[in-house]
Design an enzyme around this catalytic site. Sequence first.
Site, PDB file in Angstrom:
ATOM      1  N   ASN A 119       0.866  -1.178   0.000  1.00  9.85           N
ATOM      2  CA  ASN A 119       0.000   0.000   0.000  1.00  9.85           C
ATOM      3  C   ASN A 119       0.904   1.230   0.000  1.00  9.85           C
ATOM      4  O   ASN A 119       1.534   1.537   1.010  1.00  9.85           O
ATOM      5  CB  ASN A 119      -0.881  -0.041   1.259  1.00  9.85           C
ATOM      6  CG  ASN A 119      -1.708   1.219   1.428  1.00  9.85           C
ATOM      7  OD1 ASN A 119      -1.778   2.065   0.528  1.00  9.85           O
ATOM      8  ND2 ASN A 119      -2.348   1.343   2.582  1.00  9.85           N
TER       9      ASN A 119
ATOM     10  N   LYS B 115       0.004   4.257  -0.204  1.00  7.39           N
ATOM     11  CA  LYS B 115      -0.635   5.435   0.412  1.00  7.39           C
ATOM     12  C   LYS B 115      -0.412   6.661  -0.488  1.00  7.39           C
ATOM     13  O   LYS B 115      -0.387   6.520  -1.710  1.00  7.39           O
ATOM     14  CB  LYS B 115      -0.115   5.636   1.840  1.00  7.39           C
ATOM     15  CG  LYS B 115      -0.208   4.338   2.662  1.00  7.39           C
ATOM     16  CD  LYS B 115       0.049   4.507   4.123  1.00  7.39           C
ATOM     17  CE  LYS B 115      -0.090   3.154   4.818  1.00  7.39           C
ATOM     18  NZ  LYS B 115       0.035   3.237   6.262  1.00  7.39           N
TER      19      LYS B 115
ATOM     20  N   HIS C  40      -9.296   1.012   5.043  1.00  7.88           N
ATOM     21  CA  HIS C  40      -8.020   1.208   5.751  1.00  7.88           C
ATOM     22  C   HIS C  40      -8.248   2.153   6.927  1.00  7.88           C
ATOM     23  O   HIS C  40      -9.068   3.077   6.840  1.00  7.88           O
ATOM     24  CB  HIS C  40      -6.979   1.782   4.791  1.00  7.88           C
ATOM     25  CG  HIS C  40      -5.598   1.756   5.362  1.00  7.88           C
ATOM     26  ND1 HIS C  40      -5.171   2.694   6.278  1.00  7.88           N
ATOM     27  CD2 HIS C  40      -4.570   0.890   5.187  1.00  7.88           C
ATOM     28  CE1 HIS C  40      -3.929   2.401   6.630  1.00  7.88           C
ATOM     29  NE2 HIS C  40      -3.538   1.321   5.990  1.00  7.88           N
TER      30      HIS C  40
ATOM     31  N   GLU D 223      -6.676   4.577   7.951  1.00  2.99           N
ATOM     32  CA  GLU D 223      -6.499   6.006   7.628  1.00  2.99           C
ATOM     33  C   GLU D 223      -7.735   6.577   6.957  1.00  2.99           C
ATOM     34  O   GLU D 223      -8.054   7.757   7.128  1.00  2.99           O
ATOM     35  CB  GLU D 223      -5.232   6.175   6.768  1.00  2.99           C
ATOM     36  CG  GLU D 223      -3.978   5.949   7.606  1.00  2.99           C
ATOM     37  CD  GLU D 223      -2.800   5.375   6.853  1.00  2.99           C
ATOM     38  OE1 GLU D 223      -2.778   5.422   5.611  1.00  2.99           O
ATOM     39  OE2 GLU D 223      -1.885   4.870   7.531  1.00  2.99           O
TER      40      GLU D 223
ATOM     41  N   GLU E  16      -4.961  -4.984  10.611  1.00  7.34           N
ATOM     42  CA  GLU E  16      -3.940  -3.948  10.804  1.00  7.34           C
ATOM     43  C   GLU E  16      -4.222  -3.200  12.099  1.00  7.34           C
ATOM     44  O   GLU E  16      -5.030  -2.260  12.115  1.00  7.34           O
ATOM     45  CB  GLU E  16      -3.981  -2.950   9.640  1.00  7.34           C
ATOM     46  CG  GLU E  16      -3.664  -3.559   8.293  1.00  7.34           C
ATOM     47  CD  GLU E  16      -3.086  -2.530   7.332  1.00  7.34           C
ATOM     48  OE1 GLU E  16      -2.001  -2.772   6.827  1.00  7.34           O
ATOM     49  OE2 GLU E  16      -3.704  -1.475   7.123  1.00  7.34           O
TER      50      GLU E  16
ATOM     51  N   GLY F 295       3.040   2.154  10.743  1.00 10.51           N
ATOM     52  CA  GLY F 295       4.040   3.222  10.632  1.00 10.51           C
ATOM     53  C   GLY F 295       4.776   3.525  11.924  1.00 10.51           C
ATOM     54  O   GLY F 295       5.500   4.508  12.010  1.00 10.51           O
TER      55      GLY F 295
ATOM     56  N   SER G 269       3.852  -2.267  10.200  1.00 10.13           N
ATOM     57  CA  SER G 269       5.297  -2.356  10.424  1.00 10.13           C
ATOM     58  C   SER G 269       5.897  -3.691   9.998  1.00 10.13           C
ATOM     59  O   SER G 269       6.815  -4.188  10.652  1.00 10.13           O
ATOM     60  CB  SER G 269       5.632  -2.035  11.889  1.00 10.13           C
ATOM     61  OG  SER G 269       5.253  -0.699  12.192  1.00 10.13           O
TER      62      SER G 269
HETATM   63  P1  13P Z   1       3.424   0.294   7.567  1.00 12.40           P
HETATM   64  O1  13P Z   1       3.889  -0.996   6.944  1.00 12.40           O
HETATM   65  O2  13P Z   1       4.146   1.497   7.038  1.00 12.40           O
HETATM   66  O3  13P Z   1       3.365   0.214   9.042  1.00 12.40           O
HETATM   67  O4  13P Z   1       1.896   0.514   7.060  1.00 12.40           O
HETATM   68  C1  13P Z   1       0.999  -0.530   7.170  1.00 12.40           C
HETATM   69  C2  13P Z   1      -0.236  -0.180   6.431  1.00 12.40           C
HETATM   70  O5  13P Z   1      -0.979   0.702   6.823  1.00 12.40           O
HETATM   71  C3  13P Z   1      -0.515  -0.919   5.197  1.00 12.40           C
HETATM   72  O6  13P Z   1      -1.809  -0.688   4.745  1.00 12.40           O
END
Ligand code: 13P
Length: 255
Positions: A8, A10, A91, A93, A161, A167, A206
């Site tokens: 992803n 983003k 997601h 976010e 997740e 992150g 992560s």
């Molecule tokens: P990270 O791997 O950067 O922690 O992000 C995970 C994520 O949100 C994937 O959709």
Amino acid sequence: MRVLIAGNWKMHGMSQALDEVRKVAAEADRVACELLLCPPATLLERAVGASAGRLAIGGQDCHWERSGAFTGDISAAMLADAGARAVILGHSERRQYHGESSAQVQAKAKAAQEAGLMTIVCVGESEAERRAGEERTVVGEQLVASLPPQSTPDNCVVAYEPVWAIGSGLTPTPAEIAAMHGFIREEVCRLLGSAARAMRILYGGSVKPANAAEILSLAEVGGALVGGASLKADEFLAIARAVRAKINLEGPIVR
Ligand code: 13P
């Protein structure tokens, strides 16, 4: 089903990032898993070209309507028309910054499945919810309300997740991941029937080359949804190669 390693991106990636797609495509035959990259919509169609059909390209969100007066939105049919094979939905976010409800996620997932896309439906608890011991309640409610009843192992993947692991460099312990994936397996089978035994449940938050082999070896972990480490082909491919390590150690994963 094969293990799925999905990236992803983003809101990252200019034209130059297509080189990373090309690098992943060049190695895609040498990994023992399915690969999917979800770049921003501006790169999607070019990423499909750069993938040369050797890995799948997907979107990061879609609208539940096929077309209409929805400024700034993209429909599932449009993603499919641009060559996408999958779409990430719900997601954290999107849930957090765009106030997306599970009902909206379900409507989007239904539309995406009808458009022929594989849906990656994301669920996960916040740090406060885990501290309060509410992670199963939260994830259970998200699953019930977000998964369309017609979801199958072919058109749907669940991604667990935990919000606090995204992150942050933090991950749940292997035991915590295994416990939550076991719970999600029970829930999808309860909601969708026994066919959901074959539905892939990805872990996200992560995931890095250094922890991928351990996470991917856990029971009921059918792949990974990778954020930051998917931006560089070398790191993404190193995670995909951890699947090979799992297969060498334990035999092919057949669900
Ligand atoms: P990270 O791997 O950067 O922690 O992000 C995970 C994520 O949100 C994937 O959709």
